[in-house]
Scaffold this motif. Structure first.
Motif, PDB file in Angstrom:
ATOM      1  N   ARG A  21      -4.074   2.830 -13.038  1.00  0.00           N
ATOM      2  CA  ARG A  21      -4.925   3.570 -12.219  1.00  0.00           C
ATOM      3  C   ARG A  21      -6.179   3.818 -12.795  1.00  0.00           C
ATOM      4  N   GLU A  22      -6.450   3.507 -14.040  1.00  0.00           N
ATOM      5  CA  GLU A  22      -7.418   3.743 -14.753  1.00  0.00           C
ATOM      6  C   GLU A  22      -7.640   2.501 -15.609  1.00  0.00           C
ATOM      7  N   HIS A  49     -10.726 -13.619 -22.702  1.00  0.00           N
ATOM      8  CA  HIS A  49     -10.887 -12.324 -22.236  1.00  0.00           C
ATOM      9  C   HIS A  49     -10.823 -12.343 -20.626  1.00  0.00           C
ATOM     10  N   CYS A  50      -9.612 -11.714 -20.199  1.00  0.00           N
ATOM     11  CA  CYS A  50      -9.307 -11.667 -18.785  1.00  0.00           C
ATOM     12  C   CYS A  50      -9.628 -10.326 -17.962  1.00  0.00           C
ATOM     13  N   VAL A  51     -10.030 -10.427 -16.957  1.00  0.00           N
ATOM     14  CA  VAL A  51     -10.198  -9.494 -16.020  1.00  0.00           C
ATOM     15  C   VAL A  51      -9.069  -9.307 -15.107  1.00  0.00           C
ATOM     16  N   VAL A  52      -8.409  -8.326 -14.917  1.00  0.00           N
ATOM     17  CA  VAL A  52      -7.398  -8.269 -14.215  1.00  0.00           C
ATOM     18  C   VAL A  52      -7.619  -7.146 -12.893  1.00  0.00           C
ATOM     19  N   ALA A  53      -7.247  -7.429 -11.803  1.00  0.00           N
ATOM     20  CA  ALA A  53      -7.328  -6.488 -10.568  1.00  0.00           C
ATOM     21  C   ALA A  53      -6.116  -6.642  -9.670  1.00  0.00           C
ATOM     22  N   ARG A  54      -5.430  -6.000  -9.479  1.00  0.00           N
ATOM     23  CA  ARG A  54      -3.984  -5.932  -8.909  1.00  0.00           C
ATOM     24  C   ARG A  54      -3.114  -7.211  -9.497  1.00  0.00           C
ATOM     25  N   SER A  55      -2.908  -8.328  -8.517  1.00  0.00           N
ATOM     26  CA  SER A  55      -2.262  -9.383  -9.067  1.00  0.00           C
ATOM     27  C   SER A  55      -3.238 -10.791  -9.484  1.00  0.00           C
ATOM     28  N   ASN A  56      -4.590 -10.548  -9.243  1.00  0.00           N
ATOM     29  CA  ASN A  56      -5.369 -11.328  -9.840  1.00  0.00           C
ATOM     30  C   ASN A  56      -5.987 -11.223 -11.137  1.00  0.00           C
ATOM     31  N   PHE A  57      -6.673 -12.245 -11.648  1.00  0.00           N
ATOM     32  CA  PHE A  57      -7.261 -12.239 -12.695  1.00  0.00           C
ATOM     33  C   PHE A  57      -8.286 -13.354 -12.683  1.00  0.00           C
ATOM     34  N   THR A  58      -9.260 -13.027 -13.751  1.00  0.00           N
ATOM     35  CA  THR A  58     -10.398 -14.059 -13.971  1.00  0.00           C
ATOM     36  C   THR A  58     -10.419 -14.405 -15.462  1.00  0.00           C
ATOM     37  N   SER A  59     -10.675 -15.427 -15.946  1.00  0.00           N
ATOM     38  CA  SER A  59     -10.831 -15.907 -17.233  1.00  0.00           C
ATOM     39  C   SER A  59     -12.197 -15.947 -17.461  1.00  0.00           C
ATOM     40  N   ILE A  60     -12.758 -15.218 -18.240  1.00  0.00           N
ATOM     41  CA  ILE A  60     -14.032 -15.520 -18.988  1.00  0.00           C
ATOM     42  C   ILE A  60     -14.223 -16.512 -19.469  1.00  0.00           C
ATOM     43  N   GLY A  61     -13.014 -17.200 -20.632  1.00  0.00           N
ATOM     44  CA  GLY A  61     -13.298 -18.335 -21.529  1.00  0.00           C
ATOM     45  C   GLY A  61     -13.253 -19.373 -20.252  1.00  0.00           C
ATOM     46  N   ARG A  62     -12.610 -19.469 -19.182  1.00  0.00           N
ATOM     47  CA  ARG A  62     -12.687 -20.662 -18.145  1.00  0.00           C
ATOM     48  C   ARG A  62     -14.099 -20.478 -17.579  1.00  0.00           C
ATOM     49  N   LEU A  63     -14.750 -19.332 -17.184  1.00  0.00           N
ATOM     50  CA  LEU A  63     -16.047 -19.334 -16.642  1.00  0.00           C
ATOM     51  C   LEU A  63     -16.985 -19.954 -17.464  1.00  0.00           C
ATOM     52  N   LEU A  92      -7.926 -11.049 -25.253  1.00  0.00           N
ATOM     53  CA  LEU A  92      -8.268  -9.562 -24.599  1.00  0.00           C
ATOM     54  C   LEU A  92      -8.005  -9.751 -23.084  1.00  0.00           C
ATOM     55  N   ALA A  93      -7.807  -8.441 -22.596  1.00  0.00           N
ATOM     56  CA  ALA A  93      -7.797  -8.303 -21.005  1.00  0.00           C
ATOM     57  C   ALA A  93      -8.100  -6.837 -20.829  1.00  0.00           C
ATOM     58  N   HIS A  94      -8.621  -6.486 -19.772  1.00  0.00           N
ATOM     59  CA  HIS A  94      -8.826  -5.218 -19.177  1.00  0.00           C
ATOM     60  C   HIS A  94      -8.668  -5.235 -17.743  1.00  0.00           C
ATOM     61  N   ASN A  95      -8.659  -4.102 -17.018  1.00  0.00           N
ATOM     62  CA  ASN A  95      -8.236  -4.238 -15.792  1.00  0.00           C
ATOM     63  C   ASN A  95      -9.594  -3.290 -14.974  1.00  0.00           C
ATOM     64  N   HIS A  96      -9.825  -3.783 -13.464  1.00  0.00           N
ATOM     65  CA  HIS A  96     -10.800  -3.094 -12.778  1.00  0.00           C
ATOM     66  C   HIS A  96      -9.998  -2.475 -11.657  1.00  0.00           C
ATOM     67  N   ALA A 101       0.806  -1.272  -0.056  1.00  0.00           N
ATOM     68  CA  ALA A 101      -0.001  -0.014   0.028  1.00  0.00           C
ATOM     69  C   ALA A 101       0.791   1.216   0.093  1.00  0.00           C
ATOM     70  N   VAL A 102       1.973   1.248   0.562  1.00  0.00           N
ATOM     71  CA  VAL A 102       2.849   2.413   0.801  1.00  0.00           C
ATOM     72  C   VAL A 102       3.271   2.529  -0.723  1.00  0.00           C
ATOM     73  N   LEU A 103       3.784   1.436  -1.368  1.00  0.00           N
ATOM     74  CA  LEU A 103       4.390   1.523  -2.732  1.00  0.00           C
ATOM     75  C   LEU A 103       3.209   2.063  -3.792  1.00  0.00           C
ATOM     76  N   GLU A 104       2.011   1.681  -3.556  1.00  0.00           N
ATOM     77  CA  GLU A 104       1.087   1.990  -4.521  1.00  0.00           C
ATOM     78  C   GLU A 104       0.481   3.405  -4.255  1.00  0.00           C
ATOM     79  N   ALA A 105       0.743   3.878  -3.281  1.00  0.00           N
ATOM     80  CA  ALA A 105       0.392   5.621  -2.793  1.00  0.00           C
ATOM     81  C   ALA A 105       0.801   6.341  -3.709  1.00  0.00           C
ATOM     82  N   THR A 106       0.062   7.422  -4.072  1.00  0.00           N
ATOM     83  CA  THR A 106       0.342   8.438  -4.956  1.00  0.00           C
ATOM     84  C   THR A 106       1.530   9.320  -4.230  1.00  0.00           C
ATOM     85  N   GLU A 107       2.403  10.206  -4.669  1.00  0.00           N
ATOM     86  CA  GLU A 107       3.309  11.105  -4.447  1.00  0.00           C
ATOM     87  C   GLU A 107       2.691  12.126  -3.293  1.00  0.00           C
ATOM     88  N   GLU A 108       1.449  12.562  -3.664  1.00  0.00           N
ATOM     89  CA  GLU A 108       0.723  13.591  -2.821  1.00  0.00           C
ATOM     90  C   GLU A 108       0.521  12.796  -1.568  1.00  0.00           C
TER      91      GLU A 108
END
Length: 234
Positions: A125-126, A211-225, A175-179, A60-67
């Motif tokens: 971050r987006e 088509h993968c959905v990624v969040a942090r270091s985890n992912f979900t495969s829609i193909g596998r689902l 294909l892949a996108h993140n949340h 969480a420290v490393l992920e924090a913004t400079e501000e």
């Protein structure tokens, strides 16, 4: 009297790191040593403790913004830049490794596809949409960013993806996108978008590999689902 009474301590810490690596250090000690390179003199241990107390964990420290980092006592612009750079460098390293391996590692299983995309998306971050164009053996011919949006969604251009696959001489698309700040659970919109793209590619003789959905270091495969309905085995 030496200018920096903590110099001996710093040297001992760095000597231990060279001998044993990071495994023997606690998270706040890792931050303490990292701050040596931004704070030339003084004890960085209290600042490291305050960072851990403020953010709760090393990641969480490393992920924090400079501000955000600079709201912690003892963290100035130089320290914040260093911490932010380390986080960005780590993910640049992961992405570079994935790219270097793209012509040797086949994207022929759901886990390999997820492992390919996670390093490229986990630090975003987006919301970002990536498409990897693969040949008939699952080797990546090209990977490109298709769209970038806000924190909620990106616009999907199925024909842009299909055109990119045809120009690359690909047999299929992964294909892949993140949340950002979310979970890798696909939304109904994700499923609908997958269906639309699959139809567009199929009309052109192309396959939607996954088509993968990624969040942090985890992912979900829609193909596998969908029990492999999206792709064939190479």
């Amino acid at each position: 009297m030496p200018d920096n009474p903590h110099m001996g301590h710093r040297q001992r810490m760095l000597d231990k790191f060279r001998r044993f690596g990071l495994e023997i250090f606690s998270d706040h000690e890792v931050l303490e040593m990292l701050l040596y390179f931004a704070v030339r003199q003084g004890d960085t241990n209290p600042t490291a403790h305050r960072l851990m107390q403020r953010f709760g964990s090393l990641h969480a420290v490393l992920e924090a913004t400079e501000e955000e980092l600079q709201t912690v006592e003892g963290v100035g612009p130089r320290s914040a830049e260093l911490l932010h750079l380390c986080f960005a460098l780590f993910h640049r390293y992961q992405a570079d490794v994935a790219k270097m391996e793209q012509f040797t590692d086949k994207l022929n299983t759901y886990d390999r596809i997820g492992a390919y995309f996670v390093p490229q998306l986990c630090a975003e971050r987006e919301e970002v949409l990536l498409a990897a164009y693969v040949d008939g053996a699952g080797r990546v011919l090209k990977c490109e960013e298709i769209a970038r949006g806000g924190h909620a969604r990106v616009q999907v251009d199925s024909y842009k993806i299909a055109r990119g696959a045809l120009m690359a001489g690909a047999a299929g698309v992964a294909l892949a996108h993140n949340h950002p700040n979310g979970t890798p659970t696909p939304s109904q919109e994700d499923f609908d978008m997958t269906d639309r793209l699959q139809r567009t590619l199929s009309e052109l003789g192309l396959e939607l590999v996954d088509h993968c959905v990624v969040a942090r270091s985890n992912f979900t495969s829609i193909g596998r689902l969908r029990s492999g309905s999206l792709r064939k085995r190479y």
